[in-house]
Motif scaffolding. Structure first.
Motif, PDB file in Angstrom:
ATOM      1  N   LEU A  40     -34.797  12.521  -5.701  1.00 17.93           N
ATOM      2  CA  LEU A  40     -35.478  11.848  -4.590  1.00 17.93           C
ATOM      3  C   LEU A  40     -34.529  11.647  -3.406  1.00 17.93           C
ATOM      4  N   GLY A  41     -33.278  11.267  -3.696  1.00 17.42           N
ATOM      5  CA  GLY A  41     -32.288  11.136  -2.628  1.00 17.42           C
ATOM      6  C   GLY A  41     -32.011  12.453  -1.939  1.00 17.42           C
ATOM      7  N   THR A  42     -32.044  13.538  -2.712  1.00 15.59           N
ATOM      8  CA  THR A  42     -31.848  14.883  -2.151  1.00 15.59           C
ATOM      9  C   THR A  42     -33.012  15.249  -1.231  1.00 15.59           C
ATOM     10  N   LEU A  43     -34.226  14.926  -1.670  1.00 19.81           N
ATOM     11  CA  LEU A  43     -35.396  15.172  -0.812  1.00 19.81           C
ATOM     12  C   LEU A  43     -35.323  14.347   0.463  1.00 19.81           C
ATOM     13  N   ALA A  44     -34.901  13.090   0.328  1.00 20.09           N
ATOM     14  CA  ALA A  44     -34.798  12.212   1.498  1.00 20.09           C
ATOM     15  C   ALA A  44     -33.815  12.764   2.525  1.00 20.09           C
ATOM     16  N   ALA A  45     -32.756  13.424   2.043  1.00 22.02           N
ATOM     17  CA  ALA A  45     -31.745  13.967   2.952  1.00 22.02           C
ATOM     18  C   ALA A  45     -32.243  15.195   3.706  1.00 22.02           C
ATOM     19  N   GLY A  47     -34.984  15.409   5.550  1.00 23.82           N
ATOM     20  CA  GLY A  47     -35.645  15.129   6.823  1.00 23.82           C
ATOM     21  C   GLY A  47     -35.962  13.659   6.983  1.00 23.82           C
ATOM     22  N   PRO A  48     -36.057  13.177   8.233  1.00 22.58           N
ATOM     23  CA  PRO A  48     -36.297  11.757   8.494  1.00 22.58           C
ATOM     24  C   PRO A  48     -37.628  11.247   7.940  1.00 22.58           C
ATOM     25  N   ARG A  49     -38.659  12.074   7.990  1.00 21.25           N
ATOM     26  CA  ARG A  49     -39.962  11.620   7.499  1.00 21.25           C
ATOM     27  C   ARG A  49     -39.944  11.357   6.005  1.00 21.25           C
ATOM     28  N   LEU A  50     -39.415  12.321   5.257  1.00 21.09           N
ATOM     29  CA  LEU A  50     -39.297  12.119   3.812  1.00 21.09           C
ATOM     30  C   LEU A  50     -38.400  10.931   3.493  1.00 21.09           C
ATOM     31  N   ALA A  51     -37.305  10.798   4.234  1.00 19.53           N
ATOM     32  CA  ALA A  51     -36.382   9.678   4.014  1.00 19.53           C
ATOM     33  C   ALA A  51     -37.098   8.355   4.211  1.00 19.53           C
ATOM     34  N   GLY A  52     -37.911   8.265   5.256  1.00 19.36           N
ATOM     35  CA  GLY A  52     -38.626   7.023   5.523  1.00 19.36           C
ATOM     36  C   GLY A  52     -39.571   6.657   4.395  1.00 19.36           C
ATOM     37  N   VAL A  53     -40.334   7.630   3.907  1.00 14.81           N
ATOM     38  CA  VAL A  53     -41.303   7.366   2.842  1.00 14.81           C
ATOM     39  C   VAL A  53     -40.597   6.987   1.539  1.00 14.81           C
ATOM     40  N   PRO A  95     -30.546   1.837  -5.405  1.00 12.22           N
ATOM     41  CA  PRO A  95     -29.126   2.161  -5.174  1.00 12.22           C
ATOM     42  C   PRO A  95     -28.810   3.643  -5.378  1.00 12.22           C
ATOM     43  N   VAL A  96     -29.443   4.259  -6.375  1.00 15.03           N
ATOM     44  CA  VAL A  96     -29.163   5.678  -6.643  1.00 15.03           C
ATOM     45  C   VAL A  96     -29.733   6.550  -5.529  1.00 15.03           C
ATOM     46  N   ILE A  97     -30.983   6.303  -5.143  1.00 17.56           N
ATOM     47  CA  ILE A  97     -31.617   7.095  -4.081  1.00 17.56           C
ATOM     48  C   ILE A  97     -30.851   6.934  -2.774  1.00 17.56           C
ATOM     49  N   ARG A  98     -30.580   5.690  -2.399  1.00 10.92           N
ATOM     50  CA  ARG A  98     -29.946   5.424  -1.108  1.00 10.92           C
ATOM     51  C   ARG A  98     -28.552   6.029  -1.030  1.00 10.92           C
ATOM     52  N   ASN A  99     -27.775   5.903  -2.090  1.00 11.30           N
ATOM     53  CA  ASN A  99     -26.411   6.433  -2.042  1.00 11.30           C
ATOM     54  C   ASN A  99     -26.379   7.952  -2.137  1.00 11.30           C
ATOM     55  N   THR A 100     -27.334   8.545  -2.847  1.00 16.05           N
ATOM     56  CA  THR A 100     -27.434  10.004  -2.845  1.00 16.05           C
ATOM     57  C   THR A 100     -27.772  10.495  -1.443  1.00 16.05           C
ATOM     58  N   TYR A 101     -28.722   9.814  -0.817  1.00 17.28           N
ATOM     59  CA  TYR A 101     -29.129  10.164   0.548  1.00 17.28           C
ATOM     60  C   TYR A 101     -27.951  10.048   1.519  1.00 17.28           C
ATOM     61  N   VAL A 102     -27.245   8.933   1.460  1.00 21.15           N
ATOM     62  CA  VAL A 102     -26.108   8.715   2.357  1.00 21.15           C
ATOM     63  C   VAL A 102     -25.022   9.761   2.098  1.00 21.15           C
ATOM     64  N   GLY A 103     -24.735  10.007   0.821  1.00 18.21           N
ATOM     65  CA  GLY A 103     -23.690  10.974   0.494  1.00 18.21           C
ATOM     66  C   GLY A 103     -23.994  12.366   1.015  1.00 18.21           C
ATOM     67  N   LEU A 104     -25.235  12.802   0.864  1.00 16.49           N
ATOM     68  CA  LEU A 104     -25.604  14.146   1.322  1.00 16.49           C
ATOM     69  C   LEU A 104     -25.621  14.243   2.846  1.00 16.49           C
ATOM     70  N   THR A 105     -26.032  13.180   3.515  1.00 16.68           N
ATOM     71  CA  THR A 105     -26.055  13.220   4.980  1.00 16.68           C
ATOM     72  C   THR A 105     -24.657  13.112   5.581  1.00 16.68           C
ATOM     73  N   GLN A 106     -23.675  12.677   4.760  1.00 16.08           N
ATOM     74  CA  GLN A 106     -22.303  12.568   5.242  1.00 16.08           C
ATOM     75  C   GLN A 106     -21.502  13.858   5.057  1.00 16.08           C
ATOM     76  N   VAL A 107     -22.090  14.842   4.376  1.00 12.36           N
ATOM     77  CA  VAL A 107     -21.381  16.117   4.181  1.00 12.36           C
ATOM     78  C   VAL A 107     -21.167  16.789   5.533  1.00 12.36           C
ATOM     79  N   ASN A 108     -19.956  17.240   5.771  1.00 17.96           N
ATOM     80  CA  ASN A 108     -19.612  17.890   7.041  1.00 17.96           C
ATOM     81  C   ASN A 108     -20.475  19.140   7.249  1.00 17.96           C
ATOM     82  N   PRO A 109     -21.238  19.200   8.353  1.00 14.37           N
ATOM     83  CA  PRO A 109     -22.088  20.377   8.595  1.00 14.37           C
ATOM     84  C   PRO A 109     -21.307  21.684   8.628  1.00 14.37           C
ATOM     85  N   ALA A 110     -20.033  21.616   9.036  1.00 10.88           N
ATOM     86  CA  ALA A 110     -19.219  22.840   9.083  1.00 10.88           C
ATOM     87  C   ALA A 110     -19.029  23.430   7.689  1.00 10.88           C
TER      88      ALA A 110
END
Length: 211
Positions: A40-45, A47-53, A95-110
Motif C-alpha cells: 500500500l505504501g508503494t502504491l501511495a508513492a 501518485g498524490p491521489r493514491l497517496a491521499g486515499v 506507521p508501515v504505510i506512511r514510512n514506506t511511502y516516505v522512504g520511496l519518495t525520498q529515493v534520489n530520482p537520479a
C-alpha cells in the motif's frame, strides 16, 4: 518488591507462556501489517491521489481508540486471539504505510533514472533499487508499530485474548500489585527490547546502504 519476586519465582513458567502468547500476537499482527502495508505504501508513492486515499484511510483507523476498535472487532469476529491480531494489524498499518511511502519518495530520482538507463523494468527498479534504499524508513515504521502493538496487546484479555494483560487485569481486579507488576514489567521490557533491536537493525541497514 519482595512479594513481586516471590510471585515471579512461584509462577515463572506461567509467565513465560503468557509472554510467548503476547509476542506471538504482536508478531502476527506486525507480519500482516508488513505484508499489506508495504504494497500500500508503494502504491501511495506512485501518485498524490493514491497517496491521499491510502494515507487518509489508514489515518482514520488510527484515530479509533484501541479499546473501541477491539470492541467493534469483537462484535464482528467474536472473542479470542484472532480478533486481537486483527486489531494489532489495523493499528500497525499506518506507521508501515506512511514510512514506506516516505522512504520511496525520498529515493534520489537520479538513481532511479540510472536504473532505467541500464534497462531495468519498473518491478526490477522497485525490488532491486527503491525498496532497499527505503528499508531504513520501513524499519522505522515497523519499530513504531511494534511498540504500539505491544502496548495495545495488554488489553487483549478484555476481548478474550491471552498474553501478559491477563496478569495486569487479574492484579487490578484482585488488588494484587505483585500480579499487576508481573504483567506490566515484562510488557514494558518487551517494548524496550523491540525498540532497541529494531533501531539497531535500522542503523545497520543505513550503514550498509552507504557502504
Amino acid at each position: 518488591m519482595e512479594l513481586f519476586l516471590q510471585y515471579v519465582g512461584e509462577n515463572w513458567q506461567d509467565l513465560l507462556v503468557l509472554t510467548y502468547q503476547h509476542i506471538l500476537m504482536v508478531v502476527s499482527g506486525l507480519a500482516l501489517a508488513f505484508a499489506v502495508g508495504v504494497p500500500l505504501g508503494t502504491l501511495a508513492a506512485r501518485g498524490p491521489r493514491l497517496a491521499g486515499v491510502i494515507l487518509t484511510s489508514a489515518n482514520i483507523i488510527q484515530v479509533f481508540p484501541s479499546m473501541a476498535l477491539l470492541v467493534l472487532l469483537m462484535i464482528l469476529f467474536g472473542l479470542g486471539n484472532g480478533t486481537v491480531i486483527i486489531g494489532l494489524f489495523l493499528y500497525s498499518l499506518l506507521p508501515v504505510i506512511r514510512n514506506t511511502y516516505v522512504g520511496l519518495t525520498q529515493v534520489n530520482p537520479a538513481i532511479t533514472e540510472a536504473g532505467r538507463g541500464v534497462g531495468m523494468s519498473p518491478l526490477q527498479l522497485l525490488v532491486s533499487v527503491q525498496l532497499p534504499l527505503a528499508l531504513p524508513f520501513i524499519l522505522t515504521g515497523i519499530r513504531i508499530a511494534a511498540v504500539i502493538a505491544i502496548g495495545v496487546a495488554t488489553i487483549a484479555p478484555l476481548i478474550g485474548g491471552q498474553g501478559l494483560g491477563r496478569e495486569i487485569y487479574s492484579g487490578i481486579n484482585m488488588d494484587n500489585p505483585a500480579r499487576l507488576y508481573a504483567g506490566a514489567i515484562p510488557a514494558a521490557v518487551l517494548a524496550l527490547l523491540a525498540d532497541y533491536g529494531l533501531s539497531r537493525l535500522r542503523r545497520s541497514t543505513r550503514t550498509a546502504g552507504r557502504a
